[in-house]
Motif scaffolding. Sequence first.
Motif, PDB file in Angstrom:
ATOM      1  N   LYS A 101      23.914  34.659  10.207  1.00  0.00           N
ATOM      2  CA  LYS A 101      23.904  36.016   9.673  1.00  0.00           C
ATOM      3  C   LYS A 101      23.842  37.000  10.833  1.00  0.00           C
ATOM      4  O   LYS A 101      23.184  36.771  11.825  1.00  0.00           O
ATOM      5  N   ARG A 102      24.545  38.053  10.670  1.00  0.00           N
ATOM      6  CA  ARG A 102      24.560  39.053  11.731  1.00  0.00           C
ATOM      7  C   ARG A 102      24.160  40.373  11.123  1.00  0.00           C
ATOM      8  O   ARG A 102      24.717  40.772  10.111  1.00  0.00           O
ATOM      9  N   VAL A 103      23.258  41.027  11.684  1.00  0.00           N
ATOM     10  CA  VAL A 103      22.797  42.287  11.100  1.00  0.00           C
ATOM     11  C   VAL A 103      22.883  43.412  12.114  1.00  0.00           C
ATOM     12  O   VAL A 103      22.398  43.304  13.226  1.00  0.00           O
ATOM     13  N   GLU A 104      23.504  44.437  11.714  1.00  0.00           N
ATOM     14  CA  GLU A 104      23.581  45.588  12.610  1.00  0.00           C
ATOM     15  C   GLU A 104      23.647  46.874  11.808  1.00  0.00           C
ATOM     16  O   GLU A 104      24.073  46.893  10.662  1.00  0.00           O
ATOM     17  N   ARG A 105      23.248  47.899  12.416  1.00  0.00           N
ATOM     18  CA  ARG A 105      23.294  49.203  11.744  1.00  0.00           C
ATOM     19  C   ARG A 105      24.541  49.934  12.164  1.00  0.00           C
ATOM     20  O   ARG A 105      24.994  49.808  13.285  1.00  0.00           O
ATOM     21  N   SER A 106      25.004  50.666  11.251  1.00  0.00           N
ATOM     22  CA  SER A 106      26.195  51.445  11.566  1.00  0.00           C
ATOM     23  C   SER A 106      25.830  52.569  12.517  1.00  0.00           C
ATOM     24  O   SER A 106      24.819  53.221  12.372  1.00  0.00           O
ATOM     25  N   SER A 107      26.655  52.754  13.444  1.00  0.00           N
ATOM     26  CA  SER A 107      26.340  53.801  14.412  1.00  0.00           C
ATOM     27  C   SER A 107      26.538  55.167  13.783  1.00  0.00           C
ATOM     28  O   SER A 107      25.934  56.152  14.158  1.00  0.00           O
ATOM     29  N   GLU A 108      27.406  55.173  12.843  1.00  0.00           N
ATOM     30  CA  GLU A 108      27.667  56.451  12.184  1.00  0.00           C
ATOM     31  C   GLU A 108      26.578  56.783  11.187  1.00  0.00           C
ATOM     32  O   GLU A 108      26.071  57.878  11.131  1.00  0.00           O
ATOM     33  N   ASP A 109      26.277  55.804  10.421  1.00  0.00           N
ATOM     34  CA  ASP A 109      25.246  56.015   9.409  1.00  0.00           C
ATOM     35  C   ASP A 109      24.090  55.086   9.634  1.00  0.00           C
ATOM     36  O   ASP A 109      24.143  53.940   9.284  1.00  0.00           O
ATOM     37  N   PRO A 110      23.124  55.580  10.219  1.00  0.00           N
ATOM     38  CA  PRO A 110      21.934  54.765  10.485  1.00  0.00           C
ATOM     39  C   PRO A 110      21.369  54.208   9.209  1.00  0.00           C
ATOM     40  O   PRO A 110      20.617  53.249   9.224  1.00  0.00           O
ATOM     41  N   ALA A 111      21.767  54.783   8.164  1.00  0.00           N
ATOM     42  CA  ALA A 111      21.227  54.324   6.884  1.00  0.00           C
ATOM     43  C   ALA A 111      21.950  53.078   6.423  1.00  0.00           C
ATOM     44  O   ALA A 111      21.493  52.357   5.552  1.00  0.00           O
ATOM     45  N   VAL A 112      23.057  52.849   6.993  1.00  0.00           N
ATOM     46  CA  VAL A 112      23.845  51.701   6.565  1.00  0.00           C
ATOM     47  C   VAL A 112      23.593  50.479   7.434  1.00  0.00           C
ATOM     48  O   VAL A 112      23.671  50.534   8.641  1.00  0.00           O
ATOM     49  N   VAL A 113      23.299  49.432   6.774  1.00  0.00           N
ATOM     50  CA  VAL A 113      23.079  48.184   7.483  1.00  0.00           C
ATOM     51  C   VAL A 113      24.202  47.225   7.139  1.00  0.00           C
ATOM     52  O   VAL A 113      24.483  46.983   5.983  1.00  0.00           O
TER      53      VAL A 113
END
Length: 339
Positions: free
Chosen positions: A203-215
């Motif tokens: 599994k890879r988890v990262e946050r969107s750089s554009e939307d910190p709210a988006v994982v």
Amino acid sequence: MMVEKREDEMEASADAIPPPFSSQIPSTFPLPGGFFDADGGDKGSVGFLELLGLRDLNQSPFLFELPRPTSAVEPPPATSDPPPRLPPPAESSDTANFPATPSSISSSSTEAAVNAIKPAASSITNGDEGEQAKTNRTTKEEEKKKKGQKRQREPRFAFKTRSEVDHLEDGYRWRKYGQKAVKNSPYPRSYYRCTSAACGVKKRVERSSEDPAVVVTTYEGQHTHPSPIRARGAHQPLPPPSLVLLEPPPPPLGFGFPSSVRSKDVHLPLLGCYLPPPPLDFRPMTAPQPLMLTSDPTTAVAISGDPRHGCNRTAEVSIRDHGLLQDLIPSKIRKEEEL
DNA sequence: CGAATTTGACCAGCGC
DNA sequence: GCGCTGGTCAAATTCG
Ligand SMILES: [Zn+2]
């Protein structure tokens, strides 16, 4: 620690498997529906299920009609990421900003220092190392793989979730085995692996750089065991798998989406099977946002809004290789360990 | 004490 | 051929 011989990402993959492979039906385990506990022992992370608490994957009004943003360029479906970066974030302004996350996001202790979200792509300074030391580890993976290298051929599913916390409880136990800085993101990407013995799901988890709210959570592989959490209860140990999926290798359509999906009507169900433990729920939300398309034609993004909690959930499903499915599933539950 | 996480090193693929 | 980047390993450390 994983001292056992990893199977090298059991991929072997699609290039290795013959096209005609219709011999067994992958008995996928039950979809994520129902046996997910709202709690699972997560410490400070909210669980997917917790956020929504539903699970209607098979009948959700998904919208899988990728509008196809740009058909001019046809990125090779075989590669993993399109070489040319492109910031097609298309981030709307609906949920652009949200209250800063009070809760501390796990992982991330040193990096995550810079948090300047700017569209410009020239910040971030990759860690870069460059110098090697001694310790030559010759004992790596080397067993098979004698033909085309190009590993990583298994289906990957990316889920975009709007959440303040990144640890989306999906019913499985994960062990973090790495973290790297993302190229154009202030946020790091974490790598997890299923703690199950013979389960090589990653599994890879990262946050969107554009939307910190988006994982963005990307699953790779299929679990060979039911969700570990909440076991020990008194319920059915193994639900009867009666899912249908598995189709001949769909040729690379302009869509990239498994033709089977469209041909048949098993889009959702298929997903359910495909997706490992998608703890998300696709209730008939009003879908504030229509559909988002990533740069890959093979990626479908479904967004669901959940204003009730102020957090919207986005589910992005990208399907790429198919066929190895059986590869992973056929093994069926060879061994199931609980924790 | 054991399990999970952290973190730098290492390596393979790809682009130039 | 070199350099960049993504991905993984593994030793050390922290957490429970
Ligand atoms: Zn697993």
